[in-house]
Enzyme design. Structure first.
Site, short mmCIF file in Angstrom:
data_model
loop_
_atom_site.label_atom_id
_atom_site.label_comp_id
_atom_site.label_asym_id
_atom_site.label_seq_id
_atom_site.Cartn_x
_atom_site.Cartn_y
_atom_site.Cartn_z
N ARG A 46 -7.05 1.78 -3.10
CA ARG A 46 -6.01 1.21 -2.27
C ARG A 46 -5.85 -0.29 -2.50
O ARG A 46 -6.82 -1.01 -2.73
CB ARG A 46 -6.25 1.52 -0.80
CG ARG A 46 -7.53 1.14 -0.18
CD ARG A 46 -8.64 2.18 -0.08
NE ARG A 46 -8.36 3.59 0.01
CZ ARG A 46 -8.42 4.30 1.12
NH1 ARG A 46 -8.65 3.74 2.25
NH2 ARG A 46 -8.23 5.59 1.10
N ASP B 136 -6.64 -1.98 2.69
CA ASP B 136 -7.02 -1.04 3.74
C ASP B 136 -7.43 -1.88 4.94
O ASP B 136 -8.33 -2.73 4.82
CB ASP B 136 -8.19 -0.20 3.23
CG ASP B 136 -8.56 0.92 4.18
OD1 ASP B 136 -7.69 1.36 4.97
OD2 ASP B 136 -9.72 1.37 4.14
N ASP C 91 -8.69 -1.54 8.86
CA ASP C 91 -9.17 -0.61 9.88
C ASP C 91 -9.53 -1.34 11.16
O ASP C 91 -10.14 -2.41 11.11
CB ASP C 91 -10.46 0.09 9.40
CG ASP C 91 -10.22 1.02 8.22
OD1 ASP C 91 -9.17 1.67 8.18
OD2 ASP C 91 -11.11 1.09 7.35
N ARG D 165 0.84 -1.20 0.00
CA ARG D 165 0.00 0.00 0.00
C ARG D 165 0.87 1.25 0.00
O ARG D 165 1.80 1.39 0.78
CB ARG D 165 -0.90 0.03 1.23
CG ARG D 165 -1.62 1.37 1.33
CD ARG D 165 -2.87 1.29 2.13
NE ARG D 165 -3.48 2.60 2.27
CZ ARG D 165 -4.54 2.84 3.02
NH1 ARG D 165 -5.11 1.85 3.66
NH2 ARG D 165 -5.04 4.04 3.10
N1 ROI Z 1 -16.01 1.82 -0.87
C1 ROI Z 1 -16.24 0.50 -0.70
N2 ROI Z 1 -17.28 -0.06 -1.34
N3 ROI Z 1 -15.43 -0.26 0.09
C2 ROI Z 1 -14.36 0.28 0.75
O1 ROI Z 1 -13.65 -0.45 1.47
C3 ROI Z 1 -14.11 1.65 0.60
N4 ROI Z 1 -13.06 2.24 1.23
C4 ROI Z 1 -12.83 3.53 1.12
C5 ROI Z 1 -13.71 4.45 0.34
C6 ROI Z 1 -12.89 5.23 -0.66
C7 ROI Z 1 -14.41 5.35 1.32
N5 ROI Z 1 -14.75 3.73 -0.39
C8 ROI Z 1 -14.97 2.41 -0.22
O2 ROI Z 1 -11.80 4.06 1.76
#
Ligand code: ROI
Length: 168
Positions: A93, A96, A98, A83
Site C-alpha cells: 500500500r 495505510d 489506522d 491509495r
Molecule cells: N508489515 C509491516 N512491517 N508494516 C506494515 O505497516 C504492514 N501493514 C500491513 C501488512 C501487510 C500486514 N504488513 C505490514 O498491512
C-alpha cells in the site's frame, strides 16, 4: 477532546514522503488539534515475504471527532494520497492509516475495531507508540511497556537518518 493514536505505514512509491504528506494532511483536518509524530521505523513486511519493506510511524492526536468521523477522514486522506484498495488482504500500500486507540474506548463494530486488533503483536506499532506514549495503558490489555517485553522486535529498525517530524 480525546487523545487518539494513528498508525501510519507505507511500502510503495516513496514511503518516507508519503508518511510526511499524511502527517501534514492529518494535522490540517478540522477537529484535529495537535499532532505528535514518532520517529520512522523500517521493517520487513509482515504477512507477505515478497513485498518491499515498510516504513511505519505512530501519531498522537487530540481530537473532537468521533471515532467513525476520524476513520472517514483517514480514509479520505489515504485516497487523496493515491491509495488504491486491493481485495487482497496483505497487499502492498502507498499509505495505510489506522485508528489504533481512541481514548479509553473499546469498540467492536463491523466498520471499526478499537484498540486495533493487530496492535498487540506488531513491533512496528508498539515501538513507535511507546516512543511517544511510554506510560500508555491499552484498554483491555494493560500497560504498553508490558506488551513490549513479550513482543519480538524482529528486524525493526529505527531510521535515525530521517528527521523526526514533530508538528506541534
Ligand atoms: N508489515 C509491516 N512491517 N508494516 C506494515 O505497516 C504492514 N501493514 C500491513 C501488512 C501487510 C500486514 N504488513 C505490514 O498491512
Amino acid at each position: 477532546m480525546i487523545t487518539a493514536y494513528i498508525g501510519l505505514g507505507s511500502n510503495l512509491g516513496r514511503p518516507v514522503d508519503q508518511l510526511r504528506a499524511a502527517s501534514i494532511q492529518i494535522e490540517t483536518v478540522p477537529g484535529i488539534e495537535r499532532l505528535l509524530m514518532s520517529n520512522l521505523y523500517k521493517s520487513a513486511p509482515m504477512g507477505s515475504k515478497i513485498q518491499p519493506c515498510y516504513i511505519n510511524a505512530v501519531a498522537e492526536i487530540v481530537t473532537s471527532l468521533s471515532p467513525l468521523d476520524l476513520l472517514a477522514e483517514l480514509m479520505r486522506i489515504e485516497t487523496a494520497l493515491g491509495r488504491v484498495r486491493s481485495s487482497e488482504r496483505w497487499s502492498s500500500r502507498t499509505i495505510d492509516l489506522d485508528v489504533l486507540l481512541y481514548g479509553e474506548k473499546i469498540i467492536n463494530s463491523k466498520t471499526l475495531v478499537i484498540p486495533h486488533p493487530g496492535l498487540y503483536e506488531r513491533a512496528f506499532v508498539l515501538y513507535p507508540l511507546h516512543e511517544i506514549a511510554p506510560h500508555l495503558v491499552i484498554p483491555g490489555h494493560g500497560p504498553l511497556s508490558q506488551l513490549l517485553t513479550v513482543c519480538d522486535k524482529g528486524d525493526l529498525e529505527l531510521l535515525t537518518d530521517v528527521k523526526t517530524i514533530i508538528v506541534a
